[in-house]
Design a protein around this motif. Structure first.
Motif, short mmCIF file in Angstrom:
data_model
loop_
_atom_site.label_atom_id
_atom_site.label_comp_id
_atom_site.label_asym_id
_atom_site.label_seq_id
_atom_site.Cartn_x
_atom_site.Cartn_y
_atom_site.Cartn_z
N LEU A 28 0.89 -5.99 -12.43
CA LEU A 28 0.42 -6.66 -11.20
C LEU A 28 -1.01 -6.26 -10.86
O LEU A 28 -1.81 -7.10 -10.47
CB LEU A 28 1.34 -6.32 -10.03
CG LEU A 28 2.69 -7.01 -10.05
CD1 LEU A 28 3.62 -6.38 -9.02
CD2 LEU A 28 2.53 -8.49 -9.79
N ASP A 29 -1.31 -4.98 -10.98
CA ASP A 29 -2.68 -4.51 -10.71
C ASP A 29 -3.68 -5.23 -11.61
O ASP A 29 -4.72 -5.72 -11.15
CB ASP A 29 -2.79 -2.99 -10.91
CG ASP A 29 -2.14 -2.19 -9.80
OD1 ASP A 29 -1.73 -2.78 -8.78
OD2 ASP A 29 -2.04 -0.96 -9.95
N ALA A 30 -3.35 -5.30 -12.91
CA ALA A 30 -4.25 -5.95 -13.87
C ALA A 30 -4.36 -7.45 -13.57
O ALA A 30 -5.46 -8.02 -13.61
CB ALA A 30 -3.75 -5.74 -15.29
N GLY A 31 -3.25 -8.09 -13.25
CA GLY A 31 -3.26 -9.51 -12.93
C GLY A 31 -4.05 -9.82 -11.67
O GLY A 31 -4.78 -10.81 -11.60
N LYS A 33 -6.51 -8.05 -10.43
CA LYS A 33 -7.94 -7.87 -10.71
C LYS A 33 -8.48 -9.05 -11.52
O LYS A 33 -9.58 -9.53 -11.25
CB LYS A 33 -8.18 -6.56 -11.45
CG LYS A 33 -9.64 -6.29 -11.65
CD LYS A 33 -9.95 -4.90 -12.05
CE LYS A 33 -11.44 -4.84 -12.24
NZ LYS A 33 -12.02 -3.59 -12.09
N ALA A 34 -7.71 -9.53 -12.48
CA ALA A 34 -8.16 -10.67 -13.28
C ALA A 34 -8.24 -11.94 -12.43
O ALA A 34 -9.16 -12.74 -12.61
CB ALA A 34 -7.20 -10.89 -14.45
N GLY A 35 -7.31 -12.11 -11.51
CA GLY A 35 -7.27 -13.33 -10.70
C GLY A 35 -8.26 -13.35 -9.55
O GLY A 35 -8.79 -14.41 -9.20
N THR A 36 -8.51 -12.18 -8.96
CA THR A 36 -9.37 -12.14 -7.78
C THR A 36 -10.73 -11.50 -8.05
O THR A 36 -11.65 -11.66 -7.26
CB THR A 36 -8.71 -11.35 -6.64
OG1 THR A 36 -8.58 -9.98 -7.02
CG2 THR A 36 -7.37 -11.94 -6.26
N GLY A 37 -10.81 -10.75 -9.14
CA GLY A 37 -12.05 -10.02 -9.43
C GLY A 37 -12.18 -8.75 -8.61
O GLY A 37 -13.21 -8.09 -8.66
N LYS A 38 -11.14 -8.43 -7.84
CA LYS A 38 -11.16 -7.23 -6.99
C LYS A 38 -9.97 -6.35 -7.30
O LYS A 38 -8.98 -6.81 -7.86
CB LYS A 38 -11.09 -7.61 -5.50
CG LYS A 38 -12.21 -8.51 -5.05
CD LYS A 38 -12.22 -8.87 -3.57
CE LYS A 38 -10.94 -8.79 -2.83
NZ LYS A 38 -11.02 -9.23 -1.43
N GLN A 39 -10.09 -5.08 -6.91
CA GLN A 39 -8.95 -4.19 -7.01
C GLN A 39 -7.90 -4.63 -5.99
O GLN A 39 -8.25 -5.12 -4.91
CB GLN A 39 -9.37 -2.74 -6.71
CG GLN A 39 -10.25 -2.11 -7.77
CD GLN A 39 -9.51 -1.90 -9.08
OE1 GLN A 39 -8.30 -1.76 -9.13
NE2 GLN A 39 -10.28 -1.92 -10.17
N PRO A 40 -6.61 -4.44 -6.29
CA PRO A 40 -5.60 -4.78 -5.29
C PRO A 40 -5.71 -3.85 -4.09
O PRO A 40 -6.22 -2.73 -4.21
CB PRO A 40 -4.28 -4.56 -6.03
CG PRO A 40 -4.59 -3.77 -7.23
CD PRO A 40 -6.04 -3.95 -7.52
#
Length: 99
Positions: A28-31, A33-40
């Motif tokens: 989820l963390d990786a997804g 970051k990939a989807g939003t460009g930000k850290q969760p």
């Protein structure tokens, strides 16, 4: 024997659930970051986190972790069944709920 197998199942089930939740969280963390460009968000309750982001993160992580936990416990139950020839004590149809 039933008490011992119940304890074994409890430990086995807990380990599977925690392992599954840890894997889900990393994915989820990786997804995110990939989807939003930000850290969760570290803490969705923090007022500095935008409400849409907090709600999206809470809903996503809650659903994903619950799903992965359930799948991990089902996998553990199948392994237990193959290893012992019977379902874990809490999953047996003839076991009372408070046993």
């Amino acid at each position: 024997m039933a008490k011992d197998s119940s304890k074994v199942w409890s430990v086995f089930s807990l380990a599977a659930a925690l392992g599954g939740a840890a894997v889900a969280r990393k994915a989820l963390d990786a997804g995110w970051k990939a989807g939003t460009g930000k850290q969760p968000p570290e803490n969705p309750a923090d007022p500095d986190v935008q409400i849409w982001e907090a709600v999206a993160w809470a809903a996503t992580t809650g659903a994903a972790v619950a799903l992965v936990r359930m799948l991990a416990q089902r996998k553990a139950a199948n392994y237990y069944l193959k290893s012992t020839g019977e379902l874990p004590p809490p999953l047996r149809k003839d076991t009372p709920l408070n046993a």
